[in-house]
Scaffold this motif. Structure first.
Motif, PDB file in Angstrom:
ATOM      1  N   ASP A 267       9.418 -38.252 -26.721  1.00 31.27           N
ATOM      2  CA  ASP A 267       8.363 -39.067 -25.169  1.00 31.27           C
ATOM      3  C   ASP A 267       9.387 -39.867 -24.700  1.00 31.27           C
ATOM      4  O   ASP A 267      10.190 -40.999 -25.570  1.00 31.27           O
ATOM      5  CB  ASP A 267       7.089 -39.229 -25.977  1.00 31.27           C
ATOM      6  CG  ASP A 267       6.115 -38.598 -26.122  1.00 31.27           C
ATOM      7  OD1 ASP A 267       6.826 -37.343 -26.702  1.00 31.27           O
ATOM      8  OD2 ASP A 267       5.121 -38.501 -26.847  1.00 31.27           O
ATOM      9  N   HIS A 268       8.610 -40.289 -23.534  1.00 29.01           N
ATOM     10  CA  HIS A 268       9.478 -41.062 -22.506  1.00 29.01           C
ATOM     11  C   HIS A 268       8.560 -42.392 -22.608  1.00 29.01           C
ATOM     12  O   HIS A 268       8.235 -41.050 -21.480  1.00 29.01           O
ATOM     13  CB  HIS A 268      10.979 -41.351 -22.110  1.00 29.01           C
ATOM     14  CG  HIS A 268      11.809 -40.893 -23.143  1.00 29.01           C
ATOM     15  ND1 HIS A 268      12.975 -41.709 -24.298  1.00 29.01           N
ATOM     16  CD2 HIS A 268      12.691 -39.491 -23.039  1.00 29.01           C
ATOM     17  CE1 HIS A 268      13.574 -40.775 -24.224  1.00 29.01           C
ATOM     18  NE2 HIS A 268      13.830 -39.539 -23.849  1.00 29.01           N
TER      19      HIS A 268
ATOM     20  N   MET B 119      19.155 -46.316 -20.328  1.00 28.57           N
ATOM     21  CA  MET B 119      17.788 -45.417 -19.993  1.00 28.57           C
ATOM     22  C   MET B 119      17.424 -46.437 -19.075  1.00 28.57           C
ATOM     23  O   MET B 119      16.076 -47.163 -19.736  1.00 28.57           O
ATOM     24  CB  MET B 119      17.172 -44.954 -20.819  1.00 28.57           C
ATOM     25  CG  MET B 119      16.559 -43.627 -20.793  1.00 28.57           C
ATOM     26  SD  MET B 119      15.300 -42.690 -21.461  1.00 28.57           S
ATOM     27  CE  MET B 119      16.492 -41.653 -22.045  1.00 28.57           C
TER      28      MET B 119
ATOM     29  N   CYS C  89      13.006 -46.753 -19.904  1.00 27.58           N
ATOM     30  CA  CYS C  89      12.227 -46.706 -20.895  1.00 27.58           C
ATOM     31  C   CYS C  89      11.050 -47.296 -21.158  1.00 27.58           C
ATOM     32  O   CYS C  89      12.238 -48.875 -20.920  1.00 27.58           O
ATOM     33  CB  CYS C  89      13.158 -45.418 -21.789  1.00 27.58           C
ATOM     34  SG  CYS C  89      12.322 -44.799 -22.827  1.00 27.58           S
TER      35      CYS C  89
ATOM     36  N   HIS D 262      15.444 -48.081 -26.050  1.00 27.71           N
ATOM     37  CA  HIS D 262      16.768 -46.881 -25.113  1.00 27.71           C
ATOM     38  C   HIS D 262      16.447 -47.536 -23.955  1.00 27.71           C
ATOM     39  O   HIS D 262      17.683 -47.291 -23.300  1.00 27.71           O
ATOM     40  CB  HIS D 262      15.261 -45.457 -24.970  1.00 27.71           C
ATOM     41  CG  HIS D 262      14.987 -45.009 -26.096  1.00 27.71           C
ATOM     42  ND1 HIS D 262      14.082 -43.747 -25.815  1.00 27.71           N
ATOM     43  CD2 HIS D 262      15.227 -45.127 -27.398  1.00 27.71           C
ATOM     44  CE1 HIS D 262      14.253 -43.079 -27.007  1.00 27.71           C
ATOM     45  NE2 HIS D 262      15.108 -44.163 -28.535  1.00 27.71           N
TER      46      HIS D 262
ATOM     47  N   ILE E  46      10.235 -47.851 -24.203  1.00 27.95           N
ATOM     48  CA  ILE E  46      11.093 -47.852 -25.802  1.00 27.95           C
ATOM     49  C   ILE E  46      12.704 -48.093 -25.481  1.00 27.95           C
ATOM     50  O   ILE E  46      13.503 -48.729 -24.861  1.00 27.95           O
ATOM     51  CB  ILE E  46      11.224 -46.384 -26.350  1.00 27.95           C
ATOM     52  CG1 ILE E  46      10.006 -45.565 -26.671  1.00 27.95           C
ATOM     53  CG2 ILE E  46      12.629 -46.963 -27.078  1.00 27.95           C
ATOM     54  CD1 ILE E  46      10.499 -44.155 -26.882  1.00 27.95           C
TER      55      ILE E  46
HETATM   56 CU    CU Z   1      12.758 -43.339 -24.322  1.00 24.35          CU
END
Ligand code: CU
Ligand code: C2O
Ligand code: CU
Length: 497
Positions: A425-426, A489, A479, A484, A481
């Protein structure tokens, strides 16, 4: 007109004094007479909240100091520095804003100007991001490209439009490559843009991992690939604090997910919890708490009507995918985590007033988008700059601050398909402009649903519509997260007239 400062009102609002009148600009508003709450909020001038509270288990929840705007301006100094902070029964060395974890809560109204004198006493470069605010990303505004070097300071000026959405927002550092480490170490704070209801209290949820001597633990390469989850989960910098309430009492909890990667599926068994909104404003048809997944960066605006007894506020396990067996990894804790306890006892409170309706929520589903584009989360093996040599990015490219990935005509309503073919998941986050989610998991979303972070589960896509209105400038999407994001990202959007 303003018999109490808003700082007092916030505290008292949390403490539920029925007759508090919060002065509006030019017109007094009478908040709902929500009832009595625990005298556990520190009053004005009280102790700074969060981590400075000695936190043997059983300590009551404290709240970060509230800094409220006056006459349309809030001017604050935020000093970023490493400090010793009490976490549960240990003393930790964390990174702090003004010495506390979380940093102070900034209380604003639509139309206000926020001036932040940011002082960097860290050993590393940093900057400031006001997550979710619909404000200019240019110059000394909410500019993620700024680099404030160690020993330097910087004056931000952030002007909220008069029609700025109300809601719970937050601030954290945003210098690419440093974000996850700095936030994990303690750098986050809440921002409340007030509506007509009592402001309530903030519950900033974060996680951290410490070494035996109380330093923030360096995370491993696989943890960065998965997105680290801290071993200790904190609420306002406390370990499993107690919240108290009278039976029948209503409390507004603004939950901020300030974890680097951890998703929160909240549970408060035996209690009546209404979701007022997520991220910004009230929501027309809000999800129930059980259906709500708070990705890193999301906020939930909750109304808890207390029922006698003791309840545990827990984060249930959530599987956010993995690397298909590589690097040993599932991403997620398989056990529920206790965040806090709610103890409801004593004489019953007055029945709470009826909740005013949410009002009209803007709906873009009938608008023909001026453009459609697809953004694809990508994780590639080999030769990348990210952890394990992986490339984390969008559309096969890692972040490059010099490159513009999406050029948008100012004023356009665009439809963005956020595609996630990866096995994890992102949570997709766009700065400055909120997104209306129109399709998720292959299903059209029934009610207008606004978010600034939306999780795109592994192997699926989400469709959003974004009104690129009011403001222009260059900023980022990424993202949330943050491991990431730091690994690349993230992309650049430029909205131009
Ligand atoms: Cu991510
Ligand atoms: Cu809360 Cu760009 O992030
Ligand atoms: Cu943001």
């Amino acid at each position: 007109m303003r018999p109490l400062t808003r700082r007092q009102a916030l505290v008292l609002g949390a403490a539920g004094v029925g007759s508090v009148v919060v002065g509006g600009i030019g017109a007094a508003q009478t908040p709902l007479p929500w009832s009595a709450a625990p005298p556990d909020a520190h009053g004005p001038g009280g102790r700074a909240g969060g981590g400075v509270t000695p936190g043997a288990d059983g300590a009551t929840l404290t709240e970060p100091v509230v800094l409220a705007s006056e006459s349309g301006v809030l001017e604050v100094e935020l000093e970023m520095a490493e400090r010793e902070v009490r976490l549960g029964d240990v003393t930790a060395r964390l990174l702090t804003y003004n010495g506390t974890v979380p940093g102070p809560t900034l209380l604003l109204r639509p139309g206000d100007t926020l001036r932040v004198h940011l002082v960097n006493r860290l050993d590393d470069v940093t900057n400031l991001h006001v997550h979710g605010l619909h404000v200019s990303p240019e110059g000394n505004g909410d500019n993620p490209f700024l680099a404030i070097e160690p020993g330097e300071s910087f004056d931000y000026e952030i002007a909220l439009p008069d029609d700025h959405p109300t809601g719970t927002f937050w601030y954290h550092p945003h210098h690419h490559g440093m974000v996850a480490d700095q936030m994990f170490a303690g750098l986050y704070g809440a921002i409340v843009v007030e509506d007509d209801l009592p402001a309530g209290r903030v519950l900033v949820v974060s996680d951290v991992s410490l070494t035996a001597d109380g330093a923030v633990r360096q995370v491993s390469m696989p943890e960065r690939m998965m997105g680290r989850e801290g071993e200790t989960v904190l609420v306002n910098g406390q370990v499993r604090p107690r919240i108290t309430a009278a039976p029948g009492e209503r409390q507004r909890w603004r939950v901020v997910n300030a974890c680097t990667s951890r998703h929160l599926r909240l549970e408060l068994e035996g209690q009546e919890v209404t979701v007022l909104g997520v991220d910004l404003g009230r929501q027309a048809e809000p999800p129930s708490l059980g259906d709500l997944l708070l990705a890193p960066g999301n906020r939930a605006d909750l109304l808890v009507t207390a029922a006698e007894g003791t309840a545990t506020l827990r984060a249930l396990p959530h599987d956010r995918g993995g690397m298909m067996g590589m690097m040993g990894g599932a991403t997620t804790s398989s056990e529920p985590v206790t965040l806090a306890t709610l103890e409801v006892a004593g004489p019953a409170a007055e029945p709470p007033a009826e909740l005013p309706p949410a009002g009209d929520v803007r709906d873009l589903r009938d608008v023909e988008p001026a453009a459609r584009r697809t953004l694809t989360f990508t994780m590639g093996m080999g030769r990348g700059r990210g952890p394990g040599g992986m490339t984390f990015g969008f559309d096969g490219r890692g972040f490059d601050a010099e490159r513009t990935d999406q050029e948008v005509a100012a004023g356009a309503v665009e439809e963005w398909v956020i595609d996630n073919p990866t096995p994890m998941d992102h949570p997709f986050h766009l700065h400055v402009w909120p997104m209306q989610v129109v399709e998720a998991a292959g299903t059209a979303v029934a009610a207008p649903t606004w978010r600034d972070v939306v999780t795109v589960p592994a192997g699926s896509r989400v469709v959003v519509r974004v009104p690129f209105e009011d403001l222009t400038g260059r900023t980022v999407y990424h993202c949330h997260i943050l491991d990431h994001e730091d690994a690349g990202m993230m992309g650049v959007v430029d909205v131009r007239a």
